[in-house]
Design an enzyme around this catalytic site. Structure first.
Site, PDB file in Angstrom:
ATOM      1  N   TYR A 138       0.736  -1.195   0.046  1.00 43.70           N
ATOM      2  CA  TYR A 138      -0.122  -0.042   0.067  1.00 43.70           C
ATOM      3  C   TYR A 138       0.905   1.206  -0.052  1.00 43.70           C
ATOM      4  O   TYR A 138       0.559   2.392   0.193  1.00 43.70           O
ATOM      5  CB  TYR A 138      -0.854  -0.030   1.193  1.00 43.70           C
ATOM      6  N   ASP A 222      -0.339 -18.307   2.389  1.00 43.80           N
ATOM      7  CA  ASP A 222      -1.294 -18.976   2.008  1.00 43.80           C
ATOM      8  C   ASP A 222      -1.600 -20.197   3.017  1.00 43.80           C
ATOM      9  O   ASP A 222      -2.626 -20.642   3.393  1.00 43.80           O
ATOM     10  CB  ASP A 222      -0.648 -19.625   0.616  1.00 43.80           C
TER      11      ASP A 222
HETATM   12  C1  IPM Z   1      -9.430  -2.413   5.444  1.00 46.82           C
HETATM   13  C2  IPM Z   1     -10.317  -2.118   4.316  1.00 46.82           C
HETATM   14  C3  IPM Z   1      -9.572  -1.093   3.540  1.00 46.82           C
HETATM   15  C4  IPM Z   1      -8.140  -1.672   3.162  1.00 46.82           C
HETATM   16  C5  IPM Z   1     -10.373  -0.695   2.073  1.00 46.82           C
HETATM   17  C6  IPM Z   1     -11.541   0.154   2.513  1.00 46.82           C
HETATM   18  C7  IPM Z   1      -9.420  -0.247   1.186  1.00 46.82           C
HETATM   19  O1  IPM Z   1     -10.496  -3.484   3.443  1.00 46.82           O
HETATM   20  O2  IPM Z   1      -9.513  -1.546   6.320  1.00 46.82           O
HETATM   21  O3  IPM Z   1      -9.277  -3.881   5.680  1.00 46.82           O
HETATM   22  O4  IPM Z   1      -8.023  -2.519   2.414  1.00 46.82           O
HETATM   23  O5  IPM Z   1      -7.197  -1.132   3.605  1.00 46.82           O
END
Ligand code: IPM
Ligand code: MG
Length: 358
Positions: A138, A222
């Site tokens: 991310y 996994d």
């Molecule tokens: C989470 C959610 C978020 C993420 C979404 C809303 C993008 O799934 O907090 O787990 O992937 O981080």
């Protein structure tokens, strides 16, 4: 009297319904048992704000939030705005600059709730997943070029830094140490991903040396999904990358009965910035306005927020009230197989909080 300043950002979809419920409960916590005050300010940021102003939150949004002690967040995401716009415009736009690098997701089977796993009962599944929340998959590194052409290309680069990995490992080992079983599973995928994940494993082993009292093991992601289903009792604290933990925490929530009860804390452990507390279920537009959203994940997130604010007694009392409510199947919302409404669950929780026998 102690005062905590809370920024409430209900956001999109059922976010507004559950945050309203959570704030009702918090007001009672403060008045009834706390000896503290909560000063709550509401922010209407989110997808509707985006449709009006072209941004999910104002340019000085972070400067405004910085002065709060905690953020109580609902959900983000709307059917008519691309998900990556809403996510990066609000939730990640807060998590990353506020360095909320430790995302903590407790999962356990609450009283009265039935796990879909055969024979698994309360006490058999009691986990905390620690999600690396600032980098990994991310990180936002990557790009897209030659748009629309056959040779169009996109990259999404996972970032693993020594600093980022070491601090989440330390956080996870500390958390594992604070729990009775002192047991940590480090989730990885270093068989296939030979750079970032190998660094991840190496740092885990280095940090582990400082925690001889914590038993730890390493598990490929996994294989971890199977272990969660087949041997839930063998797991206690888990640390995983941003994406791995995202996936595992949905599985965890389902195994504990419903995504509707699962809470999250996005922590900045150094407290340089406010931390953020939210249910993990998301905006759930399919049930918006029906009054049936499960507020339990939001209540449990409030427990985590009170703990973070140093209000341990109020946090414990709110958790007991949650368990009182879940123990009664007539107070289960449809996600738990019941017919209760958000209003009924909230009223019952508030009544329990007001009562003398909690
Ligand atoms: C989470 C959610 C978020 C993420 C979404 C809303 C993008 O799934 O907090 O787990 O992937 O981080
Ligand atoms: Mg998720």
């Amino acid at each position: 009297m102690r005062t905590h300043k809370i920024a409430a950002i209900p956001g999109d979809g059922i976010g507004t319904e559950v945050i309203a419920a959570g704030l009702e409960a918090l007001a009672i916590c403060a008045r009834r048992d706390g000896g503290f005050r909560l000063e709550v300010e509401n922010f209407d940021w989110g997808s509707d704000y985006y449709k009006t102003y072209g941004v999910m939150m104002p340019a000085d949004g972070l400067a405004t939030l910085k002065h709060f002690d905690a953020i109580y967040f609902g959900a983000v995401g709307a059917p008519d705005v691309p998900d990556h716009v809403t996510l990066w415009g609000l939730r990640l736009a807060i998590c990353q600059p506020f360095d909320q690098y430790a995302n903590v997701r407790p999962t356990r089977i609450l009283p009265g709730i039935v796990s879909p796993l055969r024979g698994v009962e309360q006490g058999d599944l009691d986990w905390v997943i620690v999600r690396e929340n600032s980098e990994g998959e991310y990180a936002g590194q990557g790009g897209r070029s030659h748009r629309g052409l056959p040779e169009e290309v996109a990259t999404e680069v996972s970032i693993f830094t020594r600093t980022g990995v070491a601090r989440i490992m330390r956080f996870a080992f500390d958390l594992a140490r604070s729990r009775p079983r002192r047991l940590l599973t480090v989730v990885t995928k270093s068989n296939a991903q030979r750079h970032g994940m190998v660094l991840w494993d190496e740092i885990a082993a280095e940090v582990a040396k400082d925690y001889p009292d914590v038993t730890w093991d390493k598990m490929l992601v996994d294989a971890m999904t199977m272990r969660m289903v087949l041997k839930p009792g063998s797991i206690d604290t888990v640390v995983a990358t941003n994406l791995h933990a995202d996936v595992l925490s949905d599985l965890a929530a389902a195994l504990a009965g419903s995504l509707g009860i699962a809470p999250t804390a996005n922590l900045n452990p150094e407290r340089t910035f406010p931390s953020m507390f939210e249910p993990i279920h998301g905006s759930a537009f399919d049930i918006v306005g029906k009054g049936i959203a499960n507020p339990v994940g939001t209540f449990w997130s409030a427990v985590m927020m009170l703990d973070h604010l140093g209000e341990a007694a109020a946090a414990a009392r709110l958790m007991r009230a949650i368990e009182r409510v879940t123990a009664d199947p007539s107070l289960h919302t449809p996600d738990l197989g019941g017919q209760a409404t958000t209003r009924q669950v909230t009223d019952a929780l508030c009544a329990a909080l007001e009562g003398d026998n909690l």
